[in-house]
Design a protein around this motif. Structure first.
Motif, mmCIF file in Angstrom:
data_model
loop_
_atom_site.group_PDB
_atom_site.id
_atom_site.type_symbol
_atom_site.label_atom_id
_atom_site.label_comp_id
_atom_site.label_asym_id
_atom_site.label_seq_id
_atom_site.Cartn_x
_atom_site.Cartn_y
_atom_site.Cartn_z
ATOM 1 N N ILE A 69 -14.988 -1.783 6.135
ATOM 2 C CA ILE A 69 -14.668 -1.587 4.721
ATOM 3 C C ILE A 69 -13.667 -2.665 4.317
ATOM 4 C CG2 ILE A 69 -13.627 -0.016 3.030
ATOM 5 C CD1 ILE A 69 -14.440 2.273 5.026
ATOM 6 N N ARG A 70 -13.959 -3.382 3.263
ATOM 7 C CA ARG A 70 -13.053 -4.433 2.793
ATOM 8 C C ARG A 70 -12.521 -4.039 1.420
ATOM 9 N NH1 ARG A 70 -15.568 -10.237 4.468
ATOM 10 N NH2 ARG A 70 -13.398 -10.819 4.055
ATOM 11 N N GLN A 71 -11.213 -4.089 1.279
ATOM 12 C CA GLN A 71 -10.578 -3.642 0.047
ATOM 13 C C GLN A 71 -9.419 -4.565 -0.312
ATOM 14 O OE1 GLN A 71 -9.300 0.336 1.293
ATOM 15 N NE2 GLN A 71 -7.251 -0.430 1.749
ATOM 16 N N GLU A 72 -8.928 -4.426 -1.535
ATOM 17 C CA GLU A 72 -7.746 -5.178 -1.931
ATOM 18 C C GLU A 72 -6.530 -4.656 -1.178
ATOM 19 O OE1 GLU A 72 -7.148 -5.235 -6.112
ATOM 20 O OE2 GLU A 72 -9.112 -6.108 -6.566
ATOM 21 N N ASN A 73 -5.549 -5.531 -1.025
ATOM 22 C CA ASN A 73 -4.371 -5.160 -0.251
ATOM 23 C C ASN A 73 -3.645 -3.959 -0.855
ATOM 24 O OD1 ASN A 73 -1.096 -5.872 0.214
ATOM 25 N ND2 ASN A 73 -2.408 -5.879 2.015
ATOM 26 N N SER A 74 -3.355 -2.974 -0.003
ATOM 27 C CA SER A 74 -2.695 -1.745 -0.452
ATOM 28 C C SER A 74 -1.190 -1.794 -0.249
ATOM 29 C CB SER A 74 -3.259 -0.546 0.317
ATOM 30 O OG SER A 74 -2.924 -0.649 1.701
ATOM 31 N N GLY A 75 -0.714 -2.772 0.544
ATOM 32 C CA GLY A 75 0.723 -2.931 0.744
ATOM 33 C C GLY A 75 1.298 -2.252 1.955
ATOM 34 N N GLY A 76 0.518 -1.508 2.695
ATOM 35 C CA GLY A 76 1.050 -0.827 3.879
ATOM 36 C C GLY A 76 -0.069 -0.247 4.715
ATOM 37 N N PRO A 77 0.274 0.304 5.894
ATOM 38 C CA PRO A 77 -0.760 0.812 6.803
ATOM 39 C C PRO A 77 -1.353 2.156 6.400
ATOM 40 C CG PRO A 77 1.410 1.132 7.767
ATOM 41 C CD PRO A 77 1.613 0.352 6.491
ATOM 42 N N SER A 78 -0.673 2.916 5.536
ATOM 43 C CA SER A 78 -1.147 4.265 5.215
ATOM 44 C C SER A 78 -2.493 4.260 4.501
ATOM 45 C CB SER A 78 -0.123 4.990 4.347
ATOM 46 O OG SER A 78 1.057 5.272 5.070
ATOM 47 N N GLY A 79 -2.649 3.370 3.511
ATOM 48 C CA GLY A 79 -3.890 3.320 2.745
ATOM 49 C C GLY A 79 -5.111 3.098 3.616
ATOM 50 N N PRO A 80 -5.138 2.032 4.431
ATOM 51 C CA PRO A 80 -6.299 1.794 5.290
ATOM 52 C C PRO A 80 -6.573 2.946 6.264
ATOM 53 C CG PRO A 80 -4.946 -0.176 5.136
ATOM 54 C CD PRO A 80 -4.183 0.907 4.451
ATOM 55 N N ARG A 81 -5.521 3.533 6.809
ATOM 56 C CA ARG A 81 -5.739 4.657 7.731
ATOM 57 C C ARG A 81 -6.379 5.832 7.013
ATOM 58 N NH1 ARG A 81 0.201 4.270 10.535
ATOM 59 N NH2 ARG A 81 -0.246 2.611 12.056
#
Length: 407
Positions: A69-81
């Motif tokens: 999954i490729r997404q815009e930067n969320s700024g931290g590890p919580s979003g991708p997890r």
């Protein structure tokens, strides 16, 4: 016909992870668990260094199912997890940082441990590579334990095996408002809600890799983020654990690991404005959660510093920090016929400072260490005296009657 449910979903959040991602994914591919029993969900969080492209290359050739999954930067590890967790279908999930790598048998051993014991969380031994790793919880393998009966509260990183049903039942996700310590909050909640925790201490399941470019997330962010992290974890513990010894034992972790470093020797280098701000940020935390039950579980110098923070006494705190920075050894005083040991750090029994004696009372391990040292010193003196006595007696026996002994 639907595909069988995988045993474990490996969730990888990746941001600017090259070249570390290469070894990370190689360690996933090298797992001894059958590839059909696992799936990989990798979330590229807006990388610009080829991380996303490499994940897609890996997905095209990997022996196990891989979702990228490729997404815009969320700024931290919580979003991708959280994104990865929402896509996971495995009975268990494992959060793997893109900088790190797994031991070859890691997933097979952890899944087997959880299945054998019915536990909801499994910790696999962690080894540091170019960085330090937690050590106190790896004394022995534990088939079934909990957060109160072991040292697992001192490893709250997310790199553990979690039963997905537990996470879904309680709607558990990483707090995306926290920029550091979000994994501590998640993992502590899992420990407290889990029907048992297992510890694998005899095999290195996880290699925690220090990045040479210094971009590891735990090294970034200002001091205010640490107070946010401490506040969130303290509040969680207070909400989930009734007042008493168990709560006090867990509170040691945020006080010792997150809050206390802000009032170490580096505090002396902070500007007066920053010093005042740190004390202001600490005050509501100290007022709400600091008590003698927590304090007595700390070493004297740790307890003394936090007591002075609670009292908002930066003048006295600086004296203690200067003492520690000079690496001076605190003298010890035995009282009550040797049953109490006080360590003489600055302002001990100072009428002006008026710090209560209990703040300087050595905790059990410190007292035993001092008493053991004192006993060894006494025994050493007695041994030297005995050797001298034996030597003199030997000389006297060897000297003819009437002759002067040799000097």
């Amino acid at each position: 016909m639907t595909a069988a449910q995988p045993d474990v979903s490996v969730i990888i959040g990746a941001y600017e992870a090259m070249p570390y991602l290469v070894e990370c994914l190689a360690s996933v591919e090298a797992q001894t668990i059958d590839p059909a029993r696992m799936e990989v969900i990798a979330v590229d969080d807006g990388s610009t260094d080829g991380t996303g492209e490499y994940l897609e290359e890996f997905a095209a050739r990997a022996p196990m199912p891989v979702t990228v999954i490729r997404q815009e930067n969320s700024g931290g590890p919580s979003g991708p997890r959280n994104v990865g967790l929402a896509k996971a279908t495995g009975r268990y999930v494992f959060f793997l940082d893109a900088d790190d790598r797994l031991g070859p048998e890691a997933l097979e051993r952890m899944v087997a441990m959880a299945d054998r014991n019915g536990t909801d969380v499994v910790l696999g031994r962690v080894e540091g590579v170019n960085r330090t790793a937690p050590k106190s919880m790896w004394g022995k393998t534990l088939e079934r334990t909990d957060v109160f009966s072991s040292n697992i509260k001192f490893t709250l990183s997310a790199q553990k095996l979690f039963r997905r049903e537990l996470l879904e039942r309680h709607g558990m996700r990483f707090d995306e408002s926290l920029w550091t310590g979000e994994d501590a909050l998640f993992t502590m909640e899992a420990y407290l809600r889990a029907d048992g925790v297992s510890v694998i201490a005899d095999y290195t399941c996880y290699y925690l890799v220090g990045r040479e470019d210094g971009k590891h997330v735990t090294k970034t962010g200002g001091y205010t983020l640490r107070f946010d992290s401490a506040r969130a974890l303290m509040n969680l513990i207070a909400e989930m654990v009734p007042p008493g010894a168990k709560r006090d034992a867990l509170m040691v972790r945020p006080f010792l690991v997150t809050l206390l470093p802000q009032f170490g020797p580096r505090f002396l280098k902070d500007s007066e404005e920053v010093q005042r701000h740190k004390l202001e940020l600490a005050k509501p935390l100290m007022d709400a959660h600091w008590n003698e039950g927590v304090a007595h579980r700390l070493k004297v110098h740790e307890r003394l510093r936090l007591y002075l923070v609670a009292q908002q006494r930066p003048d006295l705190l600086k004296d203690v920090l200067e003492f520690l920075r000079a690496k001076r050894q605190a003298a010890a005083i035995l009282e009550r016929r040797g049953t109490r040991v006080y360590l003489v750090y600055p302002h001990f029994r100072s009428r002006k400072a008026r710090i209560p004696d209990w703040v300087y009372l050595a905790e059990e391990r410190e007292a035993k260490a001092f008493l053991g040292w004192r006993r060894n010193q006494v025994e050493s003196v007695l041994r030297r005296a005995a050797r001298k006595t034996r030597r003199l007696l030997s000389q006297r026996r060897a000297t003819p009657k009437g002759a002067a002994p040799a000097l």
